[in-house]
Design a protein around this motif. Structure first.
Motif, mmCIF file in Angstrom:
data_model
loop_
_atom_site.group_PDB
_atom_site.id
_atom_site.type_symbol
_atom_site.label_atom_id
_atom_site.label_comp_id
_atom_site.label_asym_id
_atom_site.label_seq_id
_atom_site.Cartn_x
_atom_site.Cartn_y
_atom_site.Cartn_z
ATOM 1 N N ASP A 77 0.833 -1.212 0.000
ATOM 2 C CA ASP A 77 0.000 0.000 0.000
ATOM 3 C C ASP A 77 0.865 1.258 0.000
ATOM 4 O O ASP A 77 0.554 2.235 -0.680
ATOM 5 C CB ASP A 77 -0.919 0.030 1.225
ATOM 6 C CG ASP A 77 -2.237 -0.665 0.979
ATOM 7 O OD1 ASP A 77 -2.503 -1.091 -0.163
ATOM 8 O OD2 ASP A 77 -3.018 -0.781 1.943
ATOM 9 N N ARG A 78 1.939 1.236 0.767
ATOM 10 C CA ARG A 78 2.826 2.403 0.826
ATOM 11 C C ARG A 78 3.529 2.625 -0.507
ATOM 12 O O ARG A 78 3.715 3.758 -0.944
ATOM 13 C CB ARG A 78 3.846 2.231 1.952
ATOM 14 C CG ARG A 78 3.172 2.252 3.326
ATOM 15 C CD ARG A 78 4.158 2.149 4.420
ATOM 16 N NE ARG A 78 5.038 3.316 4.346
ATOM 17 C CZ ARG A 78 5.954 3.613 5.215
ATOM 18 N NH1 ARG A 78 6.123 2.845 6.253
ATOM 19 N NH2 ARG A 78 6.719 4.666 5.079
ATOM 20 N N ALA A 93 -4.658 5.621 -3.701
ATOM 21 C CA ALA A 93 -5.074 5.873 -2.317
ATOM 22 C C ALA A 93 -4.821 4.623 -1.480
ATOM 23 O O ALA A 93 -5.239 3.522 -1.858
ATOM 24 C CB ALA A 93 -6.553 6.234 -2.271
ATOM 25 N N PRO A 94 -4.120 4.761 -0.355
ATOM 26 C CA PRO A 94 -3.859 3.592 0.486
ATOM 27 C C PRO A 94 -5.143 3.100 1.149
ATOM 28 O O PRO A 94 -6.054 3.888 1.420
ATOM 29 C CB PRO A 94 -2.857 4.103 1.524
ATOM 30 C CG PRO A 94 -3.040 5.581 1.534
ATOM 31 C CD PRO A 94 -3.532 5.979 0.184
ATOM 32 N N THR A 95 -5.205 1.798 1.408
ATOM 33 C CA THR A 95 -6.384 1.246 2.065
ATOM 34 C C THR A 95 -6.417 1.586 3.545
ATOM 35 O O THR A 95 -7.474 1.643 4.143
ATOM 36 C CB THR A 95 -6.447 -0.295 1.897
ATOM 37 O OG1 THR A 95 -5.253 -0.862 2.430
ATOM 38 C CG2 THR A 95 -6.598 -0.665 0.432
#
Length: 115
Positions: A97-98, A106-108
């Protein structure tokens, strides 16, 4: 045209090739093209600890516009979860994610959402 390039995992050998501008492998050549064209380049370096040579190579990549992101799990993303219930897939997912966030996704989960 790509949005960016991620080398995951990136060996210190590949870091060295990219850091010194060598295009003698397909990966190093593609990375060099991304830097040359000012497109996002992310190197997720797997080895540690680093030598001074590795640090110099990482500095060279960063100075050329790349991002060097050591391949280490973001333990802070476990938040206040019980450590017995934090799994390796959860840590790997947070790391990916990063990486994707650097490419504009968009990160979770964010630090604000896990506290």
């Amino acid at each position: 045209v790509t949005r960016g390039m991620v080398i995951l995992p990136c060996s210190c050998d590949t870091l060295s090739r990219v850091g010194r501008g060598s295009g003698d492998t397909l990966i190093a050549r593609a990375a060099h093209c991304h830097l040359k064209e000012r497109r996002q380049l992310i190197l997720c370096v797997r080895e540690s600890p680093w030598t001074l040579i590795d640090l110099d190579n990482a500095r060279s990549v960063a100075a050329a516009g790349g991002t060097v992101m050591p391949l280490s799990p973001p333990f802070f993303m476990a938040g206040r979860r019980d450590p017995d219930h934090v799994t390796l897939p959860m840590m790997l997912s947070a790391y990916v994610d990063r990486v994707l966030a650097l490419l504009g996704h968009a990160p979770t989960a964010t630090w604000e959402t896990i506290r």
